[in-house]
Design a protein around this motif. Structure first.
Motif, mmCIF file in Angstrom:
data_model
loop_
_atom_site.group_PDB
_atom_site.id
_atom_site.type_symbol
_atom_site.label_atom_id
_atom_site.label_comp_id
_atom_site.label_asym_id
_atom_site.label_seq_id
_atom_site.Cartn_x
_atom_site.Cartn_y
_atom_site.Cartn_z
ATOM 1 N N ASP A 29 -32.800 -18.952 30.269
ATOM 2 C CA ASP A 29 -33.790 -18.838 29.298
ATOM 3 C C ASP A 29 -33.151 -18.442 28.067
ATOM 4 O O ASP A 29 -33.717 -18.911 26.986
ATOM 5 N N ALA A 30 -31.767 -18.726 27.915
ATOM 6 C CA ALA A 30 -31.255 -18.339 26.567
ATOM 7 C C ALA A 30 -29.725 -18.844 26.836
ATOM 8 O O ALA A 30 -29.043 -18.748 27.684
ATOM 9 N N ILE A 31 -29.451 -19.494 25.726
ATOM 10 C CA ILE A 31 -27.820 -20.160 25.576
ATOM 11 C C ILE A 31 -27.335 -19.057 24.795
ATOM 12 O O ILE A 31 -27.671 -18.443 23.878
ATOM 13 N N ASN A 32 -26.086 -18.666 25.513
ATOM 14 C CA ASN A 32 -25.270 -17.690 24.644
ATOM 15 C C ASN A 32 -24.134 -18.274 24.072
ATOM 16 O O ASN A 32 -23.799 -17.496 22.959
ATOM 17 N N HIS A 33 -23.375 -19.224 24.664
ATOM 18 C CA HIS A 33 -22.394 -19.583 23.943
ATOM 19 C C HIS A 33 -22.285 -21.253 24.160
ATOM 20 O O HIS A 33 -22.712 -21.726 25.069
ATOM 21 N N ILE A 34 -21.547 -21.911 23.344
ATOM 22 C CA ILE A 34 -21.119 -23.314 23.267
ATOM 23 C C ILE A 34 -19.707 -23.457 23.658
ATOM 24 O O ILE A 34 -18.994 -22.703 23.156
ATOM 25 N N ILE A 35 -19.618 -23.979 24.608
ATOM 26 C CA ILE A 35 -17.985 -24.323 25.331
ATOM 27 C C ILE A 35 -17.498 -25.590 24.810
ATOM 28 O O ILE A 35 -18.070 -26.690 25.099
ATOM 29 N N VAL A 36 -16.375 -25.674 24.212
ATOM 30 C CA VAL A 36 -15.503 -27.110 24.142
ATOM 31 C C VAL A 36 -14.345 -26.995 24.851
ATOM 32 O O VAL A 36 -13.290 -26.063 24.586
ATOM 33 N N LYS A 37 -14.229 -27.888 25.785
ATOM 34 C CA LYS A 37 -13.081 -27.954 26.754
ATOM 35 C C LYS A 37 -12.369 -29.056 26.428
ATOM 36 O O LYS A 37 -12.657 -30.127 26.490
ATOM 37 N N LEU B 142 -7.659 -25.927 27.867
ATOM 38 C CA LEU B 142 -7.965 -25.115 26.759
ATOM 39 C C LEU B 142 -9.481 -25.185 26.844
ATOM 40 O O LEU B 142 -10.258 -26.128 26.603
ATOM 41 N N MET B 143 -10.274 -23.955 26.783
ATOM 42 C CA MET B 143 -11.413 -23.758 26.428
ATOM 43 C C MET B 143 -11.633 -22.860 25.297
ATOM 44 O O MET B 143 -11.135 -21.810 25.200
ATOM 45 N N LEU B 144 -12.632 -23.592 24.327
ATOM 46 C CA LEU B 144 -13.055 -22.707 23.053
ATOM 47 C C LEU B 144 -14.586 -22.501 23.233
ATOM 48 O O LEU B 144 -15.281 -23.216 23.510
ATOM 49 N N ILE B 145 -14.723 -21.151 22.859
ATOM 50 C CA ILE B 145 -16.055 -20.583 22.865
ATOM 51 C C ILE B 145 -16.526 -20.014 21.699
ATOM 52 O O ILE B 145 -15.502 -19.347 21.140
ATOM 53 N N ASN B 146 -17.587 -20.396 21.154
ATOM 54 C CA ASN B 146 -18.030 -19.704 19.771
ATOM 55 C C ASN B 146 -17.989 -18.253 19.893
ATOM 56 O O ASN B 146 -18.332 -17.863 20.740
ATOM 57 N N ALA B 147 -17.645 -17.485 18.765
ATOM 58 C CA ALA B 147 -17.633 -16.331 18.968
ATOM 59 C C ALA B 147 -18.939 -15.253 18.980
ATOM 60 O O ALA B 147 -19.022 -14.479 19.700
ATOM 61 N N LYS C 148 -25.261 -22.608 10.648
ATOM 62 C CA LYS C 148 -23.994 -22.601 10.122
ATOM 63 C C LYS C 148 -23.036 -23.294 11.532
ATOM 64 O O LYS C 148 -22.030 -24.022 11.428
ATOM 65 N N ILE C 149 -23.305 -22.471 12.502
ATOM 66 C CA ILE C 149 -22.401 -22.884 13.928
ATOM 67 C C ILE C 149 -22.701 -24.367 14.121
ATOM 68 O O ILE C 149 -21.838 -25.315 14.299
ATOM 69 N N GLY C 150 -24.028 -24.921 14.019
ATOM 70 C CA GLY C 150 -24.218 -26.309 14.122
ATOM 71 C C GLY C 150 -23.652 -27.337 13.149
ATOM 72 O O GLY C 150 -22.781 -28.141 13.699
ATOM 73 N N LYS C 151 -23.467 -26.826 12.045
ATOM 74 C CA LYS C 151 -22.819 -27.705 10.877
ATOM 75 C C LYS C 151 -21.301 -27.593 11.347
ATOM 76 O O LYS C 151 -20.554 -28.628 11.142
ATOM 77 N N ASN C 152 -20.645 -26.497 11.712
ATOM 78 C CA ASN C 152 -19.042 -26.491 11.989
ATOM 79 C C ASN C 152 -18.917 -27.319 13.306
ATOM 80 O O ASN C 152 -17.951 -28.005 13.351
ATOM 81 N N LEU C 153 -19.792 -27.088 14.356
ATOM 82 C CA LEU C 153 -19.574 -27.949 15.503
ATOM 83 C C LEU C 153 -19.493 -29.350 15.435
ATOM 84 O O LEU C 153 -18.603 -30.081 15.669
ATOM 85 N N GLU D 148 -29.984 -29.487 24.585
ATOM 86 C CA GLU D 148 -30.205 -27.856 24.523
ATOM 87 C C GLU D 148 -29.413 -27.474 23.468
ATOM 88 O O GLU D 148 -29.602 -26.644 22.589
ATOM 89 N N ILE D 149 -27.971 -28.044 23.162
ATOM 90 C CA ILE D 149 -27.266 -27.670 22.127
ATOM 91 C C ILE D 149 -27.965 -28.064 20.681
ATOM 92 O O ILE D 149 -28.141 -27.192 19.682
ATOM 93 N N GLU D 150 -28.734 -29.079 20.693
ATOM 94 C CA GLU D 150 -29.353 -29.604 19.235
ATOM 95 C C GLU D 150 -30.366 -28.776 18.995
ATOM 96 O O GLU D 150 -30.510 -28.247 17.929
ATOM 97 N N LYS D 151 -31.336 -28.407 20.288
ATOM 98 C CA LYS D 151 -32.375 -27.543 19.872
ATOM 99 C C LYS D 151 -32.037 -26.023 19.597
ATOM 100 O O LYS D 151 -32.548 -25.472 18.661
ATOM 101 N N GLU D 152 -31.078 -25.489 19.990
ATOM 102 C CA GLU D 152 -30.637 -24.088 19.834
ATOM 103 C C GLU D 152 -29.901 -24.065 18.518
ATOM 104 O O GLU D 152 -29.997 -22.984 17.771
#
Length: 86
Positions: free
Chosen positions: A12-20, A24-29, A42-47, A69-73
């Motif tokens: 139902d919902a995306i909580n975090h975006i993961i960059v692996k 190393l795994m980076l997850i938005n705060a 803001k998160i989209g522009k930074n990503l 999903e990422i683009e929609k969210e």
């Protein structure tokens, strides 16, 4: 080095975006489910900036479903994540 993009959350919902990056795994705060539109934009522009920078020297990999999903969210309109889909 291959960089992979993923998402974390429920159906139902995306909580975090993961960059692996290798081991190393980076997850938005911020939890995207709780974030407002302004924070998501803001998160989209930074990503997008991060991926554009990393793609100069590394291969970015993301499935088309995850990219959609990422683009929609994150309210991304110009296929900025889909261009990395394989």
């Amino acid at each position: 080095m291959k960089i992979k993009l993923g998402i974390r959350g429920s159906t139902d919902a995306i909580n975090h975006i993961i960059v692996k990056i290798d081991d190393l795994m980076l997850i938005n705060a911020n939890n995207l489910f709780l974030a407002g539109d302004e924070e998501r934009i803001k998160i989209g522009k930074n990503l997008v900036q991060l991926l554009d920078s990393l793609s100069r020297d590394h291969e970015i990999s993301v499935s088309e479903n995850v990219a959609n999903e990422i683009e929609k969210e994150l309210n991304l309109k110009n296929n900025e994540i889909k261009k990395y889909s394989n």
